[in-house]
Design a protein around this motif. Structure first.
Motif, PDB file in Angstrom:
ATOM      1  N   ASN A 143      51.257 -91.343 -40.576  1.00 39.12           N
ATOM      2  CA  ASN A 143      49.963 -91.396 -39.900  1.00 39.12           C
ATOM      3  C   ASN A 143      49.844 -90.343 -38.800  1.00 39.12           C
ATOM      4  N   ASN A 144      50.501 -89.216 -38.996  1.00 38.95           N
ATOM      5  CA  ASN A 144      50.473 -88.114 -38.040  1.00 38.95           C
ATOM      6  C   ASN A 144      49.965 -86.875 -38.783  1.00 38.95           C
ATOM      7  N   PHE A 145      48.744 -86.478 -38.491  1.00 38.90           N
ATOM      8  CA  PHE A 145      48.141 -85.353 -39.190  1.00 38.90           C
ATOM      9  C   PHE A 145      48.815 -84.024 -38.842  1.00 38.90           C
ATOM     10  N   LEU A 146      49.541 -83.979 -37.733  1.00 35.29           N
ATOM     11  CA  LEU A 146      50.183 -82.737 -37.297  1.00 35.29           C
ATOM     12  C   LEU A 146      51.598 -82.573 -37.835  1.00 35.29           C
ATOM     13  N   LYS A 147      52.163 -83.612 -38.373  1.00 35.20           N
ATOM     14  CA  LYS A 147      53.527 -83.541 -38.904  1.00 35.20           C
ATOM     15  C   LYS A 147      53.491 -82.770 -40.218  1.00 35.20           C
ATOM     16  N   THR A 148      54.200 -81.641 -40.271  1.00 37.82           N
ATOM     17  CA  THR A 148      54.126 -80.768 -41.439  1.00 37.82           C
ATOM     18  C   THR A 148      55.200 -81.033 -42.479  1.00 37.82           C
ATOM     19  N   GLU A 149      56.329 -81.593 -42.074  1.00 41.69           N
ATOM     20  CA  GLU A 149      57.383 -81.882 -43.037  1.00 41.69           C
ATOM     21  C   GLU A 149      58.314 -82.963 -42.492  1.00 41.69           C
ATOM     22  N   ALA A 150      59.069 -83.552 -43.408  1.00 38.70           N
ATOM     23  CA  ALA A 150      60.032 -84.582 -43.018  1.00 38.70           C
ATOM     24  C   ALA A 150      61.197 -84.552 -43.993  1.00 38.70           C
ATOM     25  N   LEU A 151      62.367 -84.925 -43.502  1.00 39.69           N
ATOM     26  CA  LEU A 151      63.573 -84.970 -44.320  1.00 39.69           C
ATOM     27  C   LEU A 151      63.984 -86.420 -44.564  1.00 39.69           C
ATOM     28  N   ILE A 152      64.503 -86.633 -45.754  1.00 41.74           N
ATOM     29  CA  ILE A 152      65.113 -87.909 -46.105  1.00 41.74           C
ATOM     30  C   ILE A 152      66.539 -87.585 -46.528  1.00 41.74           C
ATOM     31  N   ARG A 153      67.506 -88.123 -45.811  1.00 42.59           N
ATOM     32  CA  ARG A 153      68.911 -87.908 -46.160  1.00 42.59           C
ATOM     33  C   ARG A 153      69.463 -89.213 -46.715  1.00 42.59           C
ATOM     34  N   ILE A 154      70.048 -89.099 -47.912  1.00 47.59           N
ATOM     35  CA  ILE A 154      70.731 -90.258 -48.472  1.00 47.59           C
ATOM     36  C   ILE A 154      72.205 -89.906 -48.590  1.00 47.59           C
ATOM     37  N   GLU A 155      73.052 -90.926 -48.446  1.00 47.30           N
ATOM     38  CA  GLU A 155      74.489 -90.686 -48.536  1.00 47.30           C
ATOM     39  C   GLU A 155      75.179 -91.898 -49.142  1.00 47.30           C
ATOM     40  N   THR A 156      76.402 -91.671 -49.577  1.00 47.10           N
ATOM     41  CA  THR A 156      77.211 -92.782 -50.040  1.00 47.10           C
ATOM     42  C   THR A 156      77.610 -93.614 -48.825  1.00 47.10           C
ATOM     43  N   VAL A 157      77.865 -94.892 -49.014  1.00 51.99           N
ATOM     44  CA  VAL A 157      78.177 -95.751 -47.879  1.00 51.99           C
ATOM     45  C   VAL A 157      79.471 -95.345 -47.182  1.00 51.99           C
ATOM     46  N   ASP A 158      80.358 -94.656 -47.896  1.00 54.33           N
ATOM     47  CA  ASP A 158      81.580 -94.183 -47.252  1.00 54.33           C
ATOM     48  C   ASP A 158      81.346 -92.874 -46.493  1.00 54.33           C
ATOM     49  N   GLY A 159      80.145 -92.300 -46.617  1.00 52.24           N
ATOM     50  CA  GLY A 159      79.778 -91.105 -45.860  1.00 52.24           C
ATOM     51  C   GLY A 159      80.377 -89.808 -46.367  1.00 52.24           C
ATOM     52  N   LYS A 160      80.931 -89.799 -47.573  1.00 47.93           N
ATOM     53  CA  LYS A 160      81.612 -88.597 -48.073  1.00 47.93           C
ATOM     54  C   LYS A 160      80.668 -87.608 -48.748  1.00 47.93           C
ATOM     55  N   SER A 161      79.524 -88.066 -49.230  1.00 46.36           N
ATOM     56  CA  SER A 161      78.577 -87.182 -49.917  1.00 46.36           C
ATOM     57  C   SER A 161      77.164 -87.506 -49.474  1.00 46.36           C
ATOM     58  N   GLU A 162      76.322 -86.481 -49.417  1.00 48.53           N
ATOM     59  CA  GLU A 162      74.926 -86.704 -49.048  1.00 48.53           C
ATOM     60  C   GLU A 162      74.014 -85.755 -49.806  1.00 48.53           C
ATOM     61  N   LYS A 163      72.771 -86.139 -49.926  1.00 52.97           N
ATOM     62  CA  LYS A 163      71.715 -85.324 -50.531  1.00 52.97           C
ATOM     63  C   LYS A 163      70.510 -85.360 -49.598  1.00 52.97           C
ATOM     64  N   ILE A 164      69.736 -84.273 -49.611  1.00 55.05           N
ATOM     65  CA  ILE A 164      68.580 -84.144 -48.726  1.00 55.05           C
ATOM     66  C   ILE A 164      67.329 -83.957 -49.569  1.00 55.05           C
ATOM     67  N   ILE A 165      66.268 -84.668 -49.189  1.00 52.47           N
ATOM     68  CA  ILE A 165      64.957 -84.525 -49.824  1.00 52.47           C
ATOM     69  C   ILE A 165      63.990 -84.124 -48.723  1.00 52.47           C
ATOM     70  N   LYS A 166      63.253 -83.057 -48.967  1.00 56.35           N
ATOM     71  CA  LYS A 166      62.291 -82.556 -47.983  1.00 56.35           C
ATOM     72  C   LYS A 166      60.886 -82.722 -48.559  1.00 56.35           C
ATOM     73  N   VAL A 167      60.003 -83.307 -47.752  1.00 56.86           N
ATOM     74  CA  VAL A 167      58.619 -83.527 -48.153  1.00 56.86           C
ATOM     75  C   VAL A 167      57.725 -82.816 -47.145  1.00 56.86           C
ATOM     76  N   THR A 168      56.744 -82.065 -47.642  1.00 53.67           N
ATOM     77  CA  THR A 168      55.818 -81.366 -46.753  1.00 53.67           C
ATOM     78  C   THR A 168      54.450 -82.031 -46.796  1.00 53.67           C
ATOM     79  N   ASN A 169      53.606 -81.674 -45.844  1.00 52.53           N
ATOM     80  CA  ASN A 169      52.271 -82.275 -45.794  1.00 52.53           C
ATOM     81  C   ASN A 169      51.340 -81.691 -46.863  1.00 52.53           C
ATOM     82  N   SER A 170      51.829 -80.780 -47.666  1.00 53.64           N
ATOM     83  CA  SER A 170      51.061 -80.309 -48.816  1.00 53.64           C
ATOM     84  C   SER A 170      51.455 -81.050 -50.088  1.00 53.64           C
ATOM     85  N   GLY A 171      52.416 -81.985 -49.964  1.00 55.26           N
ATOM     86  CA  GLY A 171      52.844 -82.775 -51.109  1.00 55.26           C
ATOM     87  C   GLY A 171      54.006 -82.175 -51.866  1.00 55.26           C
ATOM     88  N   GLN A 172      54.562 -81.078 -51.369  1.00 49.08           N
ATOM     89  CA  GLN A 172      55.697 -80.432 -52.030  1.00 49.08           C
ATOM     90  C   GLN A 172      56.976 -81.201 -51.720  1.00 49.08           C
TER      91      GLN A 172
END
Length: 176
Positions: A143-172
């Motif tokens: 609900n923030n019209f000025l926010k241009t992008e955001a990251l979602i980081r997921i990882e294994t519960v042991d913290g050894k591996s992670e992946k990043i998903i980036k979402v922009t306000n253009s829907g990319q």
């Protein structure tokens, strides 16, 4: 000269020790590979849920009975909710009263709940909600019209591996 052919007990023990060592390494390697496969699968699940919300918003173009938009809501440790944004007031055809976030009190908004694998969790959520408003769709992050992008980081519960998903306000949506 009577020489018997065969292996001594020492030679056999050495061969068995080498086989046991290689088998142990193989087991640990396969477990690490299994974690990576689960992490990739869950990354795909997160991306698919965002794309599903976007597709639902695009599919409503030209429909008079459409909601104000569709979105994805993220809750730690591993829950995603696809929701339908409906006007807060019944007499709001222009959707001016929408808040752009998922509210659990209004269960009519919930379309689908997706749980990630129990071995995966959100490490960092730079967004809680992403909303796609038809027909373009117009994208609102938290609900923030000025926010241009955001990251979602997921990882294994042991913290050894992670992946990043980036979402922009253009829907990319991009993954790393």
């Amino acid at each position: 000269m009577n020489m018997e052919r065969g292996f001594t007990i020492t030679e056999l023990l050495i061969v068995f020790a080498i086989i046991a060592l290689l088998s142990t390494g193989l087991v640990f390697y396969s477990r690490s590979g299994e974690r990576q496969i689960i992490l990739f699968k869950e990354q795909t699940k997160v991306v698919s849920s965002i794309i599903k919300a976007k597709s639902l918003a695009l599919a409503t173009f030209g429909d008079n009975s459409i909601p104000c938009g569709y979105g994805a809501h993220f809750e730690a440790p591993n829950k995603i909710i696809i929701f339908k944004e409906i006007p807060a007031e019944a007499d709001d055809p222009g959707c001016l009263s929408i808040d752009g976030v998922y509210t659990a009190a209004n269960l009519a908004e919930k379309q689908e709940e997706i749980l990630l694998d129990k071995t995966i969790k959100f490490r960092e959520l730079q967004l809680n909600d992403i909303l796609f408003i038809p027909p373009d769709p117009f994208v609102i992050i938290d609900n923030n019209f000025l926010k241009t992008e955001a990251l979602i980081r997921i990882e294994t519960v042991d913290g050894k591996s992670e992946k990043i998903i980036k979402v922009t306000n253009s829907g990319q949506i991009t993954t790393q």
